[in-house]
Design an enzyme around this catalytic site. Structure first.
Site, mmCIF file in Angstrom:
data_model
loop_
_atom_site.group_PDB
_atom_site.id
_atom_site.type_symbol
_atom_site.label_atom_id
_atom_site.label_comp_id
_atom_site.label_asym_id
_atom_site.label_seq_id
_atom_site.Cartn_x
_atom_site.Cartn_y
_atom_site.Cartn_z
ATOM 1 N N SER A 116 0.835 -1.189 0.000
ATOM 2 C CA SER A 116 0.000 0.000 0.000
ATOM 3 C C SER A 116 0.880 1.253 0.000
ATOM 4 O O SER A 116 1.690 1.446 -0.896
ATOM 5 C CB SER A 116 -0.956 -0.059 1.195
ATOM 6 O OG SER A 116 -1.963 0.914 1.095
ATOM 7 N N ASP A 170 -9.847 -4.204 -4.797
ATOM 8 C CA ASP A 170 -9.220 -3.335 -3.792
ATOM 9 C C ASP A 170 -10.006 -2.024 -3.668
ATOM 10 O O ASP A 170 -10.054 -1.242 -4.620
ATOM 11 C CB ASP A 170 -7.775 -3.041 -4.204
ATOM 12 C CG ASP A 170 -6.968 -2.381 -3.101
ATOM 13 O OD1 ASP A 170 -7.559 -1.656 -2.280
ATOM 14 O OD2 ASP A 170 -5.738 -2.583 -3.071
ATOM 15 N N HIS A 201 -7.958 -5.282 -0.319
ATOM 16 C CA HIS A 201 -6.689 -4.627 0.013
ATOM 17 C C HIS A 201 -5.967 -5.494 1.029
ATOM 18 O O HIS A 201 -6.043 -5.263 2.247
ATOM 19 C CB HIS A 201 -6.987 -3.235 0.571
ATOM 20 C CG HIS A 201 -5.789 -2.331 0.621
ATOM 21 N ND1 HIS A 201 -5.080 -1.965 -0.503
ATOM 22 C CD2 HIS A 201 -5.183 -1.704 1.668
ATOM 23 C CE1 HIS A 201 -4.090 -1.158 -0.162
ATOM 24 N NE2 HIS A 201 -4.129 -0.995 1.153
#
Length: 222
Positions: A116, A170, A201
């Site tokens: 991320s 996501d 995610h």
């Protein structure tokens, strides 16, 4: 002084390092438990370095202080980018790379990884680093400061292998944002090993298996 870290060495006197950057609001402990699942017994000695990002207020989270590599100022993560924070964290990653070199691991045996926001930083720092790195491992991320990367990227890492994994569902870093970042880098000649997974995610077992295979290839090609 480099950031504080959580570290795991797979055997004494490791000859490789993987610097793995966590996502927004997490810390260096986030991915440390994945090491036993990931490591192959045939690998050389590897030092996994999981740094803690600095604590800073994050605009979209009501300015709550948390560990973050840079501020997120808009509801869409690529909007109103915190260039100052990103560049400060690039310097922090450079210091982590320098410490691994001081400990005897050359840049050519250092892999930058991240999930991320950490993946965004691994890309940003890795592509600008002045020595050739062994690889970049990008999980559920995107390329920030995309408008300056062509001018600022270092020639040493034009051909550095990039693993990129992304979830098709996501909700935090939309797949389309990851794909746009990948396409922008491919248009500049970067080689990307792209994988998408039916997940949100997160990291999946299939992705871990693909990462293991990719890392095995990096270690074998040193």
């Amino acid at each position: 002084m480099p950031l504080p870290t959580v570290e795991t060495e797979t055997r004494p006197s490791p000859t490789w390092s993987v610097i793995w950057l966590h996502g927004l609001g997490a810390d260096g402990n986030d991915f440390a438990p994945i090491v036993p699942e990931l490591v192959d017994a045939a690998w050389p000695g590897v030092r996994f370095v999981f740094p803690h990002a600095p604590v800073r207020p994050v605009t979209v989270n009501n300015n709550a202080p948390m560990r973050a590599w840079y501020d997120i100022k808009g509801l869409a993560i690529a909007d109103k980018q915190d260039a100052e924070g990103i560049r400060a964290s690039i310097a922090e990653v450079e210091a982590l790379i320098a410490r691994e070199e001081e400990r005897g691991v050359p840049a050519s045996r250092i892999i930058l990884a991240g999930f991320s926001q950490g993946g965004a930083m691994a890309l940003s720092a890795g592509l600008r680093h002045r020595e050739t790195l062994a690889g970049l491992m990008i999980l559920s991320a995107y390329l920030p400061l995309h408008d300056t990367i062509e001018a600022e990227r270092a020639g040493a890492n034009h051909a550095t292998p990039i693993f990129w994994g992304h979830g098709t569902a996501d909700p935090i870093v939309p797949l389309v944002l990851g794909e746009q970042s990948r396409q922008a880098l491919e248009s500049l000649g970067h080689r990307i090993d792209w994988h998408s997974y039916p997940m949100a995610h997160q990291v999946s077992l299939d992705e871990i298996a693909d990462v293991r295979a990719w890392l095995t290839e990096r270690f074998a090609n040193a």
